[in-house]
Each structure stands twice: as C-alpha cells, then as structure tokens.
Write an enzyme that holds these catalytic residues in place. Structure first.
Site, short mmCIF file in Angstrom:
data_model
loop_
_atom_site.label_atom_id
_atom_site.label_comp_id
_atom_site.label_asym_id
_atom_site.label_seq_id
_atom_site.Cartn_x
_atom_site.Cartn_y
_atom_site.Cartn_z
N PRO A 127 27.89 8.48 9.15
CA PRO A 127 28.67 9.68 9.48
C PRO A 127 29.70 10.06 8.42
O PRO A 127 29.93 11.24 8.16
CB PRO A 127 29.34 9.31 10.81
CG PRO A 127 28.43 8.31 11.42
CD PRO A 127 27.87 7.52 10.28
N ARG A 147 11.76 11.40 -2.88
CA ARG A 147 12.09 12.72 -3.43
C ARG A 147 10.84 13.48 -3.85
O ARG A 147 10.77 14.71 -3.71
CB ARG A 147 13.06 12.55 -4.61
CG ARG A 147 14.45 12.21 -4.14
CD ARG A 147 15.37 11.72 -5.24
NE ARG A 147 16.68 11.43 -4.67
CZ ARG A 147 17.62 10.71 -5.26
NH1 ARG A 147 17.41 10.21 -6.47
NH2 ARG A 147 18.78 10.49 -4.66
N GLU A 154 17.06 13.41 1.30
CA GLU A 154 16.70 12.51 0.18
C GLU A 154 17.60 12.73 -1.04
O GLU A 154 17.17 12.64 -2.18
CB GLU A 154 15.23 12.69 -0.23
CG GLU A 154 14.22 12.69 0.89
CD GLU A 154 14.10 11.38 1.63
OE1 GLU A 154 15.06 10.59 1.60
OE2 GLU A 154 13.06 11.14 2.27
#
Length: 385
Positions: free
Chosen positions: A130, A244, A364
C-alpha cells in the site's frame, strides 16, 4: 485484420492458429458482458490450460510448451486483441511461475511447477504494498523464522488473482533494510493468516480482480523459500523483465483490436456522401496508428528474441513496455474519436478498450519507472560499464 507474421516453426504456427480460433470462438463473444459483470473467466482459463497455452515458454519436462518467448508473446497478443483480461491473466500466471522455474530447488520445482503449468493451480505475484509500489526495495512485509518455517506479517497491494490464486509468490523482508534483506516465499493460498481483501473497484479489467492481501502471522514452510535468503529482490527484477514483455504484447493486442474496430467503422460510416475513411483526416490518422502498432510489435518481439538467445534484454524489455503501452493508450483514445459520439457509449467496445489501456501504463512498473530504467542503462553504457 490479418497481421503478417514470421514464426520459427510449424508447431508455432499451429499454436497461433489454435489461439486465434479460441479467441474468436470463446473470448470475443463473451468479453463485454463478463467485463460489465466483473466475472472472472475461470472456465476460459481452464480451457486455455487444456490446450497447453498456460505454460508456453516453460520446459516440456515440466509440462510446459517449450516454446520461445517470441511465440508466447504472439499468442498473448491474439488473446488481448479479443479480451484483454484473459491475456493479462495468462501473463500474470506466467510471471508467477518464473521464480519457481528459474530459482526454485529441484525437488520443489518437480513437485509444484507441473501443476502450475497444467493450470491445476493459478499463481499470483505479491510484490507491491500500500505504501510502496515503485519503491519495491522499501517493502515492509516481514517473514520471521519460526521453527522450520517463516511467520509472515504485512500487507500486499494491487495483487492480480487475489482470492483466486492457489499459490502466492510473497516478497518479504527476512533481513535488514534495502534490497539485500528481501526474500521470496511461495505460499499456499489456503494458509491460515493469508486473508485476501475485497476487490478494488477498477476502471477496467474488471474480469481480472486485484485486491490487497493481509498476512497475519501466516506460517510458510522453510522449504518454500525460493532461491536463498536475501535473493528475493534480484528474483523479483528478473521476473519483471519477462513480465514487462508480457504486458507489452497485451498492449499491442489491445491496440490492434481497437484499430481493427475503428477501421471497420470508418469504412462503413458515411458523411458528406462518402465513407469517413476516405477523408484524409481520418485515413492518415489510421495509417499513423497502424504504423505505430507495427513498430511496437517489432520492438516487443526483438526484445523477446534477445531473451530467447540468452542475451541481456532488460533495457529492451523496458523500452518495449514503455512504447507499446503508450501506443495502446494513443490508439484507443483515437479509436474513440474516430467513432465520435458512438465511441463514448458502451454499445461499441472502444470505450472499454480506452479504459483498459490506461492500466497497462501502470502495471509491471509504471512507464516513469521504465524511463528511469532506460536512462540508467544509458548512463552505465556511457560510463563504460
């Protein structure tokens, strides 16, 4: 639109044909309604698994497809052009298999990897938190030695497959501050103390839920350590290079789907007595978009070929992810514009494509992080490194 392709083998051509047939028959007709309901396509994932499409870039000895990354990414592109969430699910699962496949001990790999590649277990990747997404080295989730295992406490955020996955790659702190104190544990989802939270209310990809996961002293056996203690951050970065490229392929597929729809609409929509595609303002715009998609595809597959050849590809993966996702954002934005007012309503899929494209610039590693990776790589090269 049929995209010209050069594939390395007849088997690869057959796989791409199979993926195209499945995408046309099973994905395209269901995507809009499932996204509106936020329905996870579990049956579709199982069907892809039965067809051998969940483990394409992994060794055949573990039940994988033994295919080059170049082939796997083209399959992802096809899936994404029909239903992005399904392609993203496959991409994340493939990412989640990587730590075990590349760094897991032989006995753990033999026990668990075949189940993951067969689709009997769905994987997830728990890195972000978070308070820290881009600054992954500052993560605070901690794993403390507890007898012959670890007690894990903390919270992970933005976890794809949260509450749906069977196993979680958990990047956690087993040592001091910084990257050197991070390790990777492979935790079973049913472990007491692992509590997925309510799914986030996202603007797109609603069929692929993301949520926080709370770890409240969850006990993970010591033999579920991937690699060595302190190796977790290097494992995470290595996995993200391949991830990615997966997102880049998803972006190319989404952009192609949006362009195809916009072109067909422009052919059929008449204004001032002629199809709007014949107006230079529309025709030239579509030509530019098609060219950018081709460039994004070429950049993505070039990076994949480096990976397949065992050569360094981190910078090329960052370039591909950056460029392809920016292209997807532009193409989907312009597809809405080509349809005018019709592009703004849910009767046409381009408004959904537009909403979905945005997340690809974030996951990503944000595109700002990709630029940082590329810039640092250029600096190292100029310094002789």
């Amino acid at each position: 639109m049929t995209v010209p392709r050069i594939l390395p083998s007849e088997e690869a051509e057959a796989l791409l044909d199979l993926a195209t047939q499945l995408a046309d028959r099973e994905l395209a007709p269901r995507a809009a309604a499932a996204e509106e309901r936020g329905e996870f396509p579990e049956d579709v994932v199982k069907q892809l698994a039965r067809c051998g499409l969940l483990g394409l870039p992994y060794p055949e000895e573990f039940g994988g497809g033994g295919q080059p990354y170049e082939v796997y990414l083209q399959v992802l592109e096809v899936l994404a052009s029909r239903w992005l969430a399904v392609a993203e699910i496959v991409s994340v699962h493939t990412l989640a298999c990587y730590p075990l496949a590349a760094f897991g001990r032989p006995e753990l790999r033999a026990a668990l990897l075949p189940e993951l590649l067969a689709g009997d277990r769905l994987g997830a990747y728990c890195l972000s938190e978070p308070a820290g997404g881009s600054d992954a080295a500052a993560l605070t989730t901690r794993a403390v030695r507890d007898g012959d295992g670890y007690a894990v406490t903390g919270t992970k955020a933005w976890i794809t497959h949260a509450g749906r996955a069977d196993v979680y790659n958990v990047f956690c702190r087993t040592g001091g501050p910084g990257a050197a104190g991070i390790s990777c544990l492979l935790a079973d989802a049913h472990t007491p103390g692992i509590v997925p939270q309510a799914p986030e209310r996202t603007m797109g990809l609603r069929s692929s839920p993301v949520a926080q996961i709370a770890f409240d002293g969850a006990r993970v056996p010591g033999d579920r350590l991937i690699g060595e203690e302190g190796q977790g951050f290097a494992i995470a970065l290595s996995a993200l290079d391949g991830g990615r490229l997966g997102i880049a392929a998803c972006a190319v597929g989404l952009a192609q789907g949006a362009l195809d729809y916009a072109v067909e609409y422009a052919r059929g929509r008449e204004q001032f007595g002629q199809p709007i595609i014949d107006f230079q303002g529309i025709g030239f715009l579509l030509a530019d978009l098609a060219t950018q998609i081709s460039a994004a595809r070429a950049l993505t597959l070039a990076a994949a070929r480096l990976r397949d050849a065992g050569r360094p590809y981190s910078l090329e993966a960052a370039k591909a992810k950056l460029f392809a996702t920016d292209v997807a954002m532009r193409v989907t934005t312009e597809a809405v514009q080509v349809l005018g007012g019709y592009g703004y309503v849910a009767d046409h899929p381009v408004e959904r494509y537009f909403r979905e494209a945005k997340v690809l610039q974030i996951v990503e590693g944000t595109n700002q992080i990709q630029r940082l990776v590329i810039a640092r790589g250029l600096a190292r090269r100029s310094g002789g490194a």
